[in-house]
Motif scaffolding. Structure first.
Motif, PDB file in Angstrom:
ATOM      1  N   VAL A 223       9.081 102.035  19.728  1.00 41.67           N
ATOM      2  CA  VAL A 223      10.457 101.781  20.169  1.00 41.67           C
ATOM      3  C   VAL A 223      10.539 101.507  21.672  1.00 41.67           C
ATOM      4  O   VAL A 223      11.389 100.740  22.128  1.00 41.67           O
ATOM      5  N   PHE A 224       9.622 102.068  22.451  1.00 43.12           N
ATOM      6  CA  PHE A 224       9.674 101.826  23.900  1.00 43.12           C
ATOM      7  C   PHE A 224       9.306 100.374  24.216  1.00 43.12           C
ATOM      8  O   PHE A 224       9.931  99.738  25.061  1.00 43.12           O
ATOM      9  N   GLU A 225       8.324  99.823  23.456  1.00 43.51           N
ATOM     10  CA  GLU A 225       7.968  98.413  23.654  1.00 43.51           C
ATOM     11  C   GLU A 225       9.080  97.519  23.091  1.00 43.51           C
ATOM     12  O   GLU A 225       9.359  96.443  23.614  1.00 43.51           O
ATOM     13  N   LYS A 226       9.770  98.015  22.043  1.00 45.18           N
ATOM     14  CA  LYS A 226      10.915  97.255  21.523  1.00 45.18           C
ATOM     15  C   LYS A 226      11.994  97.152  22.613  1.00 45.18           C
ATOM     16  O   LYS A 226      12.569  96.084  22.838  1.00 45.18           O
ATOM     17  N   LEU A 227      12.240  98.250  23.328  1.00 47.11           N
ATOM     18  CA  LEU A 227      13.250  98.238  24.392  1.00 47.11           C
ATOM     19  C   LEU A 227      12.851  97.272  25.503  1.00 47.11           C
ATOM     20  O   LEU A 227      13.684  96.560  26.057  1.00 47.11           O
ATOM     21  N   GLU A 228      11.558  97.205  25.801  1.00 48.13           N
ATOM     22  CA  GLU A 228      11.086  96.280  26.848  1.00 48.13           C
ATOM     23  C   GLU A 228      11.426  94.845  26.442  1.00 48.13           C
ATOM     24  O   GLU A 228      11.950  94.063  27.246  1.00 48.13           O
ATOM     25  N   ASP A 229      11.196  94.514  25.165  1.00 48.50           N
ATOM     26  CA  ASP A 229      11.501  93.161  24.694  1.00 48.50           C
ATOM     27  C   ASP A 229      13.011  92.915  24.671  1.00 48.50           C
ATOM     28  O   ASP A 229      13.475  91.815  25.000  1.00 48.50           O
ATOM     29  N   CYS A 230      13.784  93.955  24.334  1.00 41.34           N
ATOM     30  CA  CYS A 230      15.250  93.811  24.369  1.00 41.34           C
ATOM     31  C   CYS A 230      15.700  93.552  25.805  1.00 41.34           C
ATOM     32  O   CYS A 230      16.633  92.786  26.055  1.00 41.34           O
ATOM     33  N   ALA A 231      14.987  94.155  26.755  1.00 43.29           N
ATOM     34  CA  ALA A 231      15.327  93.962  28.178  1.00 43.29           C
ATOM     35  C   ALA A 231      15.057  92.525  28.611  1.00 43.29           C
ATOM     36  O   ALA A 231      15.806  91.955  29.407  1.00 43.29           O
ATOM     37  N   VAL A 232      14.009  91.905  28.049  1.00 46.80           N
ATOM     38  CA  VAL A 232      13.725  90.496  28.360  1.00 46.80           C
ATOM     39  C   VAL A 232      14.889  89.627  27.877  1.00 46.80           C
ATOM     40  O   VAL A 232      15.387  88.759  28.593  1.00 46.80           O
ATOM     41  N   ILE A 233      15.386  89.923  26.662  1.00 50.79           N
ATOM     42  CA  ILE A 233      16.476  89.127  26.077  1.00 50.79           C
ATOM     43  C   ILE A 233      17.742  89.274  26.920  1.00 50.79           C
ATOM     44  O   ILE A 233      18.448  88.294  27.190  1.00 50.79           O
ATOM     45  N   GLN A 234      17.990  90.505  27.402  1.00 50.87           N
ATOM     46  CA  GLN A 234      19.190  90.730  28.231  1.00 50.87           C
ATOM     47  C   GLN A 234      19.020  90.119  29.624  1.00 50.87           C
ATOM     48  O   GLN A 234      19.940  89.517  30.153  1.00 50.87           O
ATOM     49  N   GLN A 235      17.807  90.226  30.193  1.00 48.94           N
ATOM     50  CA  GLN A 235      17.601  89.697  31.550  1.00 48.94           C
ATOM     51  C   GLN A 235      17.773  88.177  31.577  1.00 48.94           C
ATOM     52  O   GLN A 235      18.380  87.628  32.497  1.00 48.94           O
ATOM     53  N   LEU A 236      17.318  87.497  30.528  1.00 48.85           N
ATOM     54  CA  LEU A 236      17.373  86.030  30.505  1.00 48.85           C
ATOM     55  C   LEU A 236      18.697  85.510  29.939  1.00 48.85           C
ATOM     56  O   LEU A 236      19.218  84.500  30.393  1.00 48.85           O
ATOM     57  N   GLY A 237      19.268  86.229  28.947  1.00 49.01           N
ATOM     58  CA  GLY A 237      20.447  85.694  28.256  1.00 49.01           C
ATOM     59  C   GLY A 237      21.767  86.308  28.685  1.00 49.01           C
ATOM     60  O   GLY A 237      22.819  85.681  28.558  1.00 49.01           O
ATOM     61  N   ARG A 238      21.694  87.594  29.174  1.00 43.63           N
ATOM     62  CA  ARG A 238      22.887  88.265  29.697  1.00 43.63           C
ATOM     63  C   ARG A 238      24.045  88.321  28.691  1.00 43.63           C
ATOM     64  O   ARG A 238      25.218  88.231  29.078  1.00 43.63           O
ATOM     65  N   ALA A 239      23.728  88.467  27.401  1.00 39.56           N
ATOM     66  CA  ALA A 239      24.792  88.605  26.387  1.00 39.56           C
ATOM     67  C   ALA A 239      24.482  89.733  25.411  1.00 39.56           C
ATOM     68  O   ALA A 239      25.192  89.910  24.409  1.00 39.56           O
TER      69      ALA A 239
END
Ligand code: LRH
Ligand code: MN
Length: 429
Positions: free
Chosen positions: A77-93
């Motif tokens: 789940v911690f690596e899942k959060l890292e990937d979710c952070a990539v989606i938020q950092q690039l897409g901001r939605a």
């Protein structure tokens, strides 16, 4: 805040596209002004649009036949959060994550919350799971909250209560309850008694909801049960929500309906009677395919947002739907699919904001079907990309998030950092 992608890369990328974006934005502004629409107002609304990422969606998905793992996919789940952070950092939605238990279970829940916060992420609805067996537990083979054996029902109730406790620590404000309970043979299940057991089991779960929390009932036509499903449609979900309390609402997973179902009408009904809790957005052609939102049938998602925007603009009482994605990425990089899916929702929302609702109402009242239908088509035929891109840039994201993601080499780097057996067993996750 931790930023998995080098912010410099985003800044250089945006600088190279800024002039074209400004030009396209001004042009769209002029076109819309002629239609009496203020583009900046629309862009402002797009900037505030948010949808939650399903924690189970950042890993590769599969079917009952096979799952083909991706090198560098998250292992926990911690690596899942890292990937979710990539989606938020690039897409901001996508500022929140919808977790699933026990798939995301960890000892240190506060640590999980703090890790998410370190990426600027929060948590949306928690999802319980009484459709899989865990070692040492009573089996859910013949159901969970509706099982004929009280001990199994109590086990399922206890799991949902545990999910609420975990959700409280994470800062969630809702519990999504989807059960696969049902039967595969005519006669196998007493359909009335099964629903009675469901309501009996849901009462203690609803009673345990903290102040301000909601419970979302997620209906599904079939699968894993293939003849009867206890919570098979919006009507059953609506009746149960009405029986269980004002803080119990219906969650619409777009893939959980027969192919010809008029989903936008279901949405209109649930809004009208203040029981629309939220969505699991995805796309499908046949069954619960969990395809990328808007990838196969973008008009469907537009028609749903046409109802949502009408409710938002008319100030429909009790209108506060939770937007979440629920997809299975079997052949694409989940990060790219989730970036594109969030944009597909922004696009449907932006196009629905362009519907000339005064002209639409006049045509409807005059029974001018052609002009009424045209009012929707002139909206969906509008190119709103400059508005979505501008909203993303103003929110600090990348003008073209997938391009920056690919240029970052993030997945290749993770393939090094996340060594794992790439042997895929069958199954959805
Ligand atoms: C059931 C469902 C539900 C989740 C599961 C992962 O099909 O849509 O929302 O719990 O997928
Ligand atoms: Mn779902």
């Amino acid at each position: 805040m931790r930023t998995p992608i080098d912010p410099e890369l985003i800044a250089r990328h945006n600088a190279s596209l800024e002039r074209d974006l400004k030009e396209d934005y001004q042009h769209l502004g002029a076109v819309l002004a002629r239609r009496g629409v203020d583009l900046d107002e629309v862009t402002g609304r797009i900037r505030r649009f948010a949808v939650a990422i399903p924690s189970w969606g950042v890993g590769t998905g599969g079917t009952r036949f096979a799952r083909f793992p991706l090198a560098g996919e998250p292992r926990n789940v911690f690596e899942k959060l890292e990937d979710c952070a990539v989606i938020q950092q690039l897409g901001r939605a996508t500022p929140t994550v919808s977790p699933h238990f026990p798939w995301d279970r960890v000892e240190d829940i506060n640590g999980l919350r703090d890790t998410a916060r370190s990426y600027g992420l929060g948590f949306d609805a928690v999802n319980s799971n009484t459709f899989e067996d865990l070692p040492g537990q009573l089996s859910y083979k013949f159901g969970s909250l509706t099982h004929t054996d009280r001990r199994v029902r109590e086990q399922a109730i206890a799991h949902n209560l545990e999910c609420i406790e975990v959700g409280k620590k994470l800062g969630s404000r809702a519990l999504t309850v989807w059960i696969g309970d049902g039967g595969n043979f005519p006669g196998q299940q007493d359909m009335t008694r099964a629903l009675e057991r469901y309501l009996e089991s849901m009462h203690p779960i609803v009673a345990a909801l903290p102040e301000g929390w909601r419970a979302f009932i997620e209906h599904k036509l079939y699968e894993p049960a293939l003849y009867t499903t206890v919570i098979s449609d919006w009507g059953t979900s609506f009746i149960c929500a009405s029986q269980l309390g004002p803080n119990v609402q219906c969650l619409v997973d777009l893939g959980h309906h027969a192919p010809t179902t008029n989903i936008e009408q279901i949405v209109a009904r649930l809004i009208q009677f203040q029981r629309l809790g939220g969505f699991h957005f995805n796309d499908s052609k046949y069954g619960d395919d969990d395809l990328d939102t808007g990838s196969a049938n973008p008009f469907q998602i537009f028609l749903v947002f046409n109802e949502l925007v009408d409710a938002e603009l008319r100030g429909a009482p009790g209108f506060a739907p939770s937007y979440m994605l629920d997809q299975s990425h079997n052949v694409t990089d989940p990060i790219e699919s989730l970036l594109e899916s969030a944009v597909a929702l922004q696009r449907a929302y932006a196009q629905a904001l362009l519907v000339d609702r005064k002209r639409l109402r006049e045509a409807q009242e005059a029974n001018d079907a052609l002009l009424a239908n045209r009012a929707l088509h002139s909206a969906i035929e509008s190119d709103v990309e400059p508005a979505i891109r501008m909203a993303r840039k103003l929110n600090g994201g990348a003008i073209d998030p997938v391009a920056v993601y690919r240029a970052s080499g993030y997945r290749r780097a993770k393939a090094e950092q996340r060594p794992q057996e790439l042997t895929g067993k069958a199954g959805i996750v």
